[in-house]
Design an enzyme around this catalytic site. Sequence first.
Site, PDB file in Angstrom:
ATOM      1  N   ASP A 102       0.870  -1.153   0.000  1.00  0.00           N
ATOM      2  CA  ASP A 102       0.000   0.000   0.000  1.00  0.00           C
ATOM      3  C   ASP A 102       0.920   1.220   0.000  1.00  0.00           C
ATOM      4  OD1 ASP A 102      -2.394   1.616   0.477  1.00  0.00           O
ATOM      5  OD2 ASP A 102      -1.601   1.851   2.500  1.00  0.00           O
ATOM      6  N   ASP A 142      -1.491  -0.675   6.208  1.00  0.00           N
ATOM      7  CA  ASP A 142      -1.706   0.023   7.478  1.00  0.00           C
ATOM      8  C   ASP A 142      -3.170   0.145   7.831  1.00  0.00           C
ATOM      9  OD1 ASP A 142      -2.404   3.412   7.097  1.00  0.00           O
ATOM     10  OD2 ASP A 142      -2.135   2.101   5.373  1.00  0.00           O
ATOM     11  N   LYS A 169     -10.171  -1.709  -2.785  1.00  0.00           N
ATOM     12  CA  LYS A 169     -10.099  -2.327  -1.464  1.00  0.00           C
ATOM     13  C   LYS A 169     -11.375  -1.997  -0.691  1.00  0.00           C
ATOM     14  CE  LYS A 169      -5.130  -1.251  -1.429  1.00  0.00           C
ATOM     15  NZ  LYS A 169      -4.035  -0.549  -0.734  1.00  0.00           N
ATOM     16  N   THR A 171      -2.573   0.849  -4.714  1.00  0.00           N
ATOM     17  CA  THR A 171      -3.061   2.052  -4.060  1.00  0.00           C
ATOM     18  C   THR A 171      -4.488   2.393  -4.460  1.00  0.00           C
ATOM     19  OG1 THR A 171      -2.668   4.445  -3.825  1.00  0.00           O
ATOM     20  CG2 THR A 171      -2.001   3.424  -5.893  1.00  0.00           C
ATOM     21  N   SER A 172      -5.197   3.041  -3.562  1.00  0.00           N
ATOM     22  CA  SER A 172      -6.528   3.551  -3.871  1.00  0.00           C
ATOM     23  C   SER A 172      -6.445   4.952  -4.465  1.00  0.00           C
ATOM     24  CB  SER A 172      -7.394   3.574  -2.592  1.00  0.00           C
ATOM     25  OG  SER A 172      -7.555   2.275  -2.084  1.00  0.00           O
ATOM     26  N   ASP A 203      -0.171   5.243   0.768  1.00  0.00           N
ATOM     27  CA  ASP A 203      -0.458   6.254   1.794  1.00  0.00           C
ATOM     28  C   ASP A 203      -0.637   5.600   3.156  1.00  0.00           C
ATOM     29  OD1 ASP A 203      -0.364   8.189  -0.133  1.00  0.00           O
ATOM     30  OD2 ASP A 203      -2.528   8.295  -0.431  1.00  0.00           O
TER      31      ASP A 203
END
Length: 221
Positions: free
Chosen positions: A13, A164, A139, A107-108, A15
């Site tokens: 991931d 995270d 996600k 990543t989103s 951020d």
Amino acid sequence: MTGGPRGKYVLFDVDGTLIDALSNQRRVWGTWAERYGLDADEVYQVALRTRPMETFAQVAADRDPRECLATLHELEDEDVRSGVYAAFDGASDLLHGLSPGSWALVTSNYEHRVRGRFLRTALPVPGVIVDAAAVEEGKPSPVPYLRAAEALGAEPGDCLVIEDAPSGVRSGLRAGMTVWGVNAAVAVEGVHRHFASLREAVPHILAFASSEASWTAPSPS
């Protein structure tokens, strides 16, 4: 694309895991809220729990969600250009220590922003980035992590996910991968291992990637 030794792969991931963007996210949402005459703290609390379109539906139901999203994207792009970013301690050593083709970003966010942040923080960029535009289901769906594994030529069982956030952890678990949590005082439910910081996790991640550690992921409860 060539895989890592003995077919071990690491999927990150971004951020909150590699890049410390919390203050940037708060600032962007604060500016967005001001433009719509909304309370910045209230908007941010909703944004922490929901995706942008869901956030708009809750805090600005009378506004055109497409306009809301366009404004948010404008602010996020400006933040990438002018905001102050920092990589988490250990991120540079970790990514430079991994074999090319053995790791990816999931990543989103959007790829151009990730590249901008990595450029600002001098982090290496992998050949595979699965972003919000690459998948229809984000996600906690397993699709993003499965897409990354496919792009690397990896089997899910050979992949280690570093996350995270709860939604990312669920995504990795549903993809049938080993999931380790970082940068949180308390372990996210379901992770196979937990590290309070990324720095603490670095030697263990490198060991996994180089097959120096034998790790079999137990079935998540």
